[in-house]
Scaffold this active site. Structure first.
Site, mmCIF file in Angstrom:
data_model
loop_
_atom_site.group_PDB
_atom_site.id
_atom_site.type_symbol
_atom_site.label_atom_id
_atom_site.label_comp_id
_atom_site.label_asym_id
_atom_site.label_seq_id
_atom_site.Cartn_x
_atom_site.Cartn_y
_atom_site.Cartn_z
ATOM 1 N N CYS A 80 0.825 -1.216 0.000
ATOM 2 C CA CYS A 80 0.000 0.000 0.000
ATOM 3 C C CYS A 80 0.862 1.269 0.000
ATOM 4 O O CYS A 80 1.427 1.620 -1.024
ATOM 5 C CB CYS A 80 -0.979 -0.075 1.155
ATOM 6 S SG CYS A 80 -2.459 0.862 0.839
ATOM 7 N N ARG A 98 -2.757 7.834 -6.279
ATOM 8 C CA ARG A 98 -2.926 7.641 -4.828
ATOM 9 C C ARG A 98 -4.401 7.691 -4.469
ATOM 10 O O ARG A 98 -5.155 8.497 -5.005
ATOM 11 C CB ARG A 98 -2.159 8.711 -4.047
ATOM 12 C CG ARG A 98 -0.681 8.379 -3.916
ATOM 13 C CD ARG A 98 0.027 9.372 -3.021
ATOM 14 N NE ARG A 98 -0.428 9.278 -1.645
ATOM 15 C CZ ARG A 98 -0.100 10.178 -0.716
ATOM 16 N NH1 ARG A 98 0.654 11.205 -1.026
ATOM 17 N NH2 ARG A 98 -0.526 10.023 0.519
ATOM 18 N N ARG A 123 -7.869 2.711 1.309
ATOM 19 C CA ARG A 123 -7.381 3.924 0.624
ATOM 20 C C ARG A 123 -6.224 3.566 -0.319
ATOM 21 O O ARG A 123 -5.170 4.207 -0.335
ATOM 22 C CB ARG A 123 -6.924 4.993 1.636
ATOM 23 C CG ARG A 123 -8.062 5.677 2.366
ATOM 24 C CD ARG A 123 -7.528 6.596 3.455
ATOM 25 N NE ARG A 123 -6.828 5.854 4.462
ATOM 26 C CZ ARG A 123 -5.608 6.109 4.905
ATOM 27 N NH1 ARG A 123 -4.925 7.128 4.411
ATOM 28 N NH2 ARG A 123 -5.050 5.367 5.850
ATOM 29 N N HIS A 158 -3.649 -5.229 1.284
ATOM 30 C CA HIS A 158 -3.001 -5.550 2.570
ATOM 31 C C HIS A 158 -3.013 -7.051 2.817
ATOM 32 O O HIS A 158 -3.907 -7.546 3.504
ATOM 33 C CB HIS A 158 -3.717 -4.818 3.707
ATOM 34 C CG HIS A 158 -3.464 -3.360 3.729
ATOM 35 N ND1 HIS A 158 -2.457 -2.792 4.467
ATOM 36 C CD2 HIS A 158 -4.063 -2.357 3.056
ATOM 37 C CE1 HIS A 158 -2.450 -1.483 4.273
ATOM 38 N NE2 HIS A 158 -3.420 -1.191 3.418
ATOM 39 N N GLU A 160 -1.356 -8.676 4.792
ATOM 40 C CA GLU A 160 -1.135 -8.959 6.220
ATOM 41 C C GLU A 160 -2.435 -8.899 7.025
ATOM 42 O O GLU A 160 -2.443 -9.270 8.194
ATOM 43 C CB GLU A 160 -0.093 -7.980 6.799
ATOM 44 C CG GLU A 160 -0.594 -6.568 7.084
ATOM 45 C CD GLU A 160 -0.739 -5.668 5.848
ATOM 46 O OE1 GLU A 160 -0.647 -6.176 4.712
ATOM 47 O OE2 GLU A 160 -0.967 -4.458 6.029
HETATM 48 N N1 GLN Z 1 -3.476 6.200 0.776
HETATM 49 C C1 GLN Z 1 -2.280 5.970 1.508
HETATM 50 C C2 GLN Z 1 -1.123 6.714 0.893
HETATM 51 O O1 GLN Z 1 -1.101 6.956 -0.280
HETATM 52 C C3 GLN Z 1 -1.937 4.504 1.548
HETATM 53 C C4 GLN Z 1 -2.965 3.782 2.348
HETATM 54 C C5 GLN Z 1 -2.475 2.543 2.999
HETATM 55 O O2 GLN Z 1 -1.262 2.305 3.118
HETATM 56 N N2 GLN Z 1 -3.374 1.792 3.527
HETATM 57 O O3 GLN Z 1 -0.214 7.062 1.607
#
Ligand code: GLN
Length: 176
Positions: A80, A98, A123, A158, A160
């Site tokens: 992420c 992003r 996100r 994710h 994890e």
């Molecule tokens: N949206 C976050 C970013 O761009 C990443 C989100 C996440 O790691 N869960 O920093």
């Protein structure tokens, strides 16, 4: 000397990675300083907030040490926000949007194309273009959501936060 996998612990979701590595029988510990990197057999860059993480990397003098780690060929899994940093530092030839899957309210779980893997998006960055040097490992709705270039792996979701350590096993299997 037995293998230790480091989880960069400046900001973000560190503990679930430590737990997942532990479940695979790998010794894992938090890492905050460049001096700790040479002794590691592999590394995780966790999710979180990539702008904050980028600033902290510079403050802790970790940026160039991480560049060296990637070039050393030891396995690294970036998730992420870690994926965002991997593109920003030029380790992976990708164009990203992003928060491309929507805001926190749009966090969701889904099944990978072809089934088999539960994907948790928070996100998440969206991969808009994959360079020729980058291999797509997992797709969701035909879009790349996990990629690799040699020993460097990155996922927009994710791994994890599920029960299944499949991606950690693939990345760090050579260390087991
Ligand atoms: N949206 C976050 C970013 O761009 C990443 C989100 C996440 O790691 N869960 O920093």
């Amino acid at each position: 000397m037995s293998a230790v996998i480091g989880v960069v612990a400046l900001q973000g979701g560190v503990r679930p990675h430590l737990e997942m590595l532990g479940r695979l029988g790998l010794a894992a510990r938090e890492v905050r300083g460049a001096a700790e990197l040479p002794g590691l057999s592999g590394l995780v860059l966790p999710g979180g907030e990539s702008t904050a993480q980028g600033l902290l990397l510079e403050r802790f003098g970790l940026g160039e040490a991480l560049d060296d780690f990637v070039h050393s060929g030891r396995p690294l899994l970036a998730t992420c926000a870690g994926l965002v940093l991997s593109a920003k530092r030029g380790w992976l030839e990708l164009d990203l949007v992003r928060n491309g899957f929507g805001s926190q309210l749009h966090s969701f779980e889904a099944e990978s194309d072809g089934g088999g893997h539960r994907l948790v998006f928070i996100r998440a960055p969206r991969i808009a273009r994959v360079g020729a040097s980058v291999e797509v490992v997992v797709r969701y709705r035909s879009e790349a959501v996990a990629v690799r270039r040699g020993s460097l792996w990155a996922a927009s979701f994710h791994p994890e936060l599920t029960d299944d350590p499949w991606l950690h096993r693939r990345v760090f299997g050579s260390v087991l």
